[in-house]
Write a protein that holds these residues in place. Structure first.
Motif, PDB file in Angstrom:
ATOM      1  N   ALA A 177      23.178  19.684  38.581  1.00  0.00           N
ATOM      2  CA  ALA A 177      21.972  20.214  39.320  1.00  0.00           C
ATOM      3  C   ALA A 177      21.463  21.511  39.712  1.00  0.00           C
ATOM      4  N   ARG A 178      21.847  22.247  38.778  1.00  0.00           N
ATOM      5  CA  ARG A 178      21.484  23.434  38.646  1.00  0.00           C
ATOM      6  C   ARG A 178      19.988  22.726  38.039  1.00  0.00           C
ATOM      7  N   ARG A 179      19.811  22.523  37.050  1.00  0.00           N
ATOM      8  CA  ARG A 179      19.429  21.512  36.259  1.00  0.00           C
ATOM      9  C   ARG A 179      18.272  21.730  36.876  1.00  0.00           C
ATOM     10  N   ALA A 196      17.687  21.370  40.243  1.00  0.00           N
ATOM     11  CA  ALA A 196      16.952  22.025  40.951  1.00  0.00           C
ATOM     12  C   ALA A 196      16.191  23.296  40.275  1.00  0.00           C
ATOM     13  N   LEU A 197      16.497  23.422  39.047  1.00  0.00           N
ATOM     14  CA  LEU A 197      15.102  24.385  38.306  1.00  0.00           C
ATOM     15  C   LEU A 197      13.464  23.327  38.152  1.00  0.00           C
ATOM     16  N   ALA A 218      13.706  29.477  43.104  1.00  0.00           N
ATOM     17  CA  ALA A 218      15.094  28.098  42.650  1.00  0.00           C
ATOM     18  C   ALA A 218      16.556  28.674  43.659  1.00  0.00           C
ATOM     19  N   GLN A 273      18.576  23.213  47.909  1.00  0.00           N
ATOM     20  CA  GLN A 273      17.156  22.575  48.412  1.00  0.00           C
ATOM     21  C   GLN A 273      16.817  21.415  47.126  1.00  0.00           C
ATOM     22  N   ARG A 303      22.396  28.473  45.544  1.00  0.00           N
ATOM     23  CA  ARG A 303      22.844  26.958  45.426  1.00  0.00           C
ATOM     24  C   ARG A 303      22.169  26.213  45.294  1.00  0.00           C
ATOM     25  N   PRO A 304      21.473  25.186  44.349  1.00  0.00           N
ATOM     26  CA  PRO A 304      21.445  23.889  43.934  1.00  0.00           C
ATOM     27  C   PRO A 304      21.439  22.966  45.424  1.00  0.00           C
ATOM     28  N   GLU A 305      22.167  23.028  45.500  1.00  0.00           N
ATOM     29  CA  GLU A 305      22.266  21.534  46.883  1.00  0.00           C
ATOM     30  C   GLU A 305      21.674  22.265  48.319  1.00  0.00           C
TER      31      GLU A 305
END
Length: 516
Positions: A404-406, A408-409, A344, A351, A347-349
């Motif tokens: 966005a982070r959730r 991406a995870l 992960a 991935q 930076r979520p963006e």
């Protein structure tokens, strides 16, 4: 004064991100805005500096409704969306230069802002070479160089270590003392220290307003703010109920005693999986990012260190994304192969790339050979585990930072790799989401997967960790069990880190008990 009157804003028809908010911020006042992910906090911040125009209502700054960007400095949640120059010095000079100031005045402001943020040594560096935390400090310096009348800080400390966060808090304190009004968007309880007022948003509406002390004494407001499961907030609320006041500060004996009497123990490893980095060395040109780093991760392993210490580089090596110049990464005794270790990104963006969240979550299972039905099932399971079921039809690029982070995870979890490396997984998450993530990590470990968490939010994980590895300047300078790190400041000091407040409180409690 910033005056927000009945302001609303919708990104899509029929979906209000901010709904009828009225709020004032006076010169020299520091207001903290709290709320769960997707509550509208970042949208409100963008309305204040003119980045967005309200669809209804008004936003005025010192009587003006146009040109708000020159009056209100805005530090974004992700600094890479703010940095425009190749060199650090040029980035800080960009704003003042556009004000038509003389070269001498611009140079003076650049030096002043770099010094205030403690990054003078980075003046000649390339901005793309900086760590995420260093970029965040640079973004703040660029805003300070403009000398705005008001500041909006959107989770400005989310990617910083404790010392850097303390530096930002001091910068904010000095700015407020000079008469700069500050609105700080936050998820953590530490933001309450020194604040004049707290505001809670829920589903775009302002649901509570009062002093930080009153917030700690109001369980419903804490729940709405997403702080009812925050470890530090729980300690502060218990202490406040017993008579401790925020104004007493974190060194007050009553707060130390409360924190010291509530702590857990590190779990016993329940997995035979082993993710190993052996004598890892990485250099970027002449910059030595890692040198002779050894790590053995079984159960939950934390990697802590100051910004720029090599944590994210180590994360990429352990996951097989980056081939080291020296050494190797292994999983259960074999070289790490593509897909073995889920990574992960910080930076979520970096991935997400599919049109919808559902497609994003199903992508990993698909490329590992799952049928469409199996991929869909895995995606929906991961969505439930990370609390993003209601976002499956949305584009990943239109989500809030926490959402966005959730997502991406969840895209990493859905493929169920054999090990996990999570780089700053709690940055931007509210307390309930952080609790859900910790629960999920326990599940992954119980399934036999080693998990490495690279983080500046050490307090979130210490009681869960089997081992904590401390990096400084690309080398391991200390390692210990999570239980030891949760009550001792020594390993943090070895890495030039300031221990989290809860650790400092527990250490003080144990010291007081030993002297008694």
């Amino acid at each position: 004064m910033i005056e927000v009157c009945g302001a609303s804003y919708a990104y899509r028809a029929g979906s209000l991100a901010v709904d009828g908010v009225s709020l004032n911020v006076a010169p020299g006042e520091r207001v903290v805005v709290l709320g769960r992910n997707g509550s509208g906090k970042s949208t409100l911040g963008r309305l204040l500096n003119g980045g967005l125009k309200p669809s209804e209502g008004t936003v005025r700054v010192d009587g003006e409704s146009d040109g708000l960007a020159r009056l209100v400095g805005y530090v974004r949640q992700d600094p890479r969306n703010q940095i425009v120059s190749a060199l650090v010095e040029d980035e800080v000079a960009f704003g003042p230069g556009n004000l038509g100031l003389s070269r001498e005045e611009v140079s003076e402001r650049v030096g002043e802002a770099l010094a205030a943020c403690g990054i003078e040594a980075l003046r000649g560096r390339l901005t793309e070479e900086l760590s995420g935390g260093q970029q965040q400090l640079l973004a703040l310096a660029g805003v300070l160089a403009m000398r705005p009348r008001y500041l909006v800080l959107d989770e400005a400390g989310s990617q910083l270590d404790e010392a850097a966060r303390a530096r930002i808090a001091e910068v904010v304190r000095r700015a407020a003392a000079r008469g700069v009004g500050v609105l700080e968007i936050a998820h953590g309880a530490e933001a309450l220290f020194g604040a004049d007022r707290a505001v809670v948003l829920a589903e775009g509406r302002m649901t509570w307003e009062g002093t930080p002390q009153e917030l700690l004494l109001e369980p419903r407001a804490l729940e709405a703010a997403g702080l009812d499961e925050d470890p530090l907030a729980c300690v502060l609320a218990r202490a406040a109920a017993d008579g401790w006041r925020l104004a007493d500060g974190p060194q007050a004996p009553s707060l130390v005693a409360t924190a010291g009497s509530h702590q857990g123990e590190s779990p016993t490893p329940r997995t035979r999986g082993l993710l190993r980095g052996k004598d890892v060395g990485v250099a970027y040109g002449e910059l030595r990012a890692l040198g002779d780093v050894c790590l053995e991760a079984s159960g939950l392993t934390l990697v802590l260190g100051p910004s720029g210490s090599g944590k994210s580089t180590l994360a990429r090596v352990l996951s097989g994304v980056l081939a080291p110049d020296e050494g190797s990464s292994e999983l259960n005794g074999s070289p790490v192969s593509a897909g073995d270790v889920g990574l992960a990104f910080q930076r979520p963006e970096d991935q997400v790339f599919c049109d919808t969240v559902l497609d994003e979550l199903a992508y990993g299972p698909r490329i590992r050979g799952a049928s469409e039905a199996e991929a869909d099932g895995a995606a929906r399971l991961a969505a439930r585990e990370l609390g993003v079921e209601g976002l499956l039809d949305r584009s990943p690029l239109e989500l809030s930072g926490g959402q966005a982070r959730r997502a991406a995870l969840a895209s990493v979890i859905s493929a169920r790799p054999r090990a996990y490396v999570l780089d700053e997984p709690t940055a931007g998450l509210d307390a309930p989401a952080r609790q859900e993530l910790r629960t999920l990590v326990r599940t992954l470990i119980a399934e036999g997967s080693p998990v490495v968490v690279v983080t500046h939010d050490a307090a979130e994980w210490l009681e869960e960790a089997n081992e904590v590895v401390f990096l400084s300047e690309g080398r391991v300078v200390a390692r210990c069990a999570g239980a030891e790190a949760s009550r001792s400041t020594a390993p943090f000091a070895a890495a030039d880190l300031v221990a989290p407040l809860l650790v400092r409180l527990r250490a003080a409690f144990e010291g007081a008990s030993a002297d008694a």
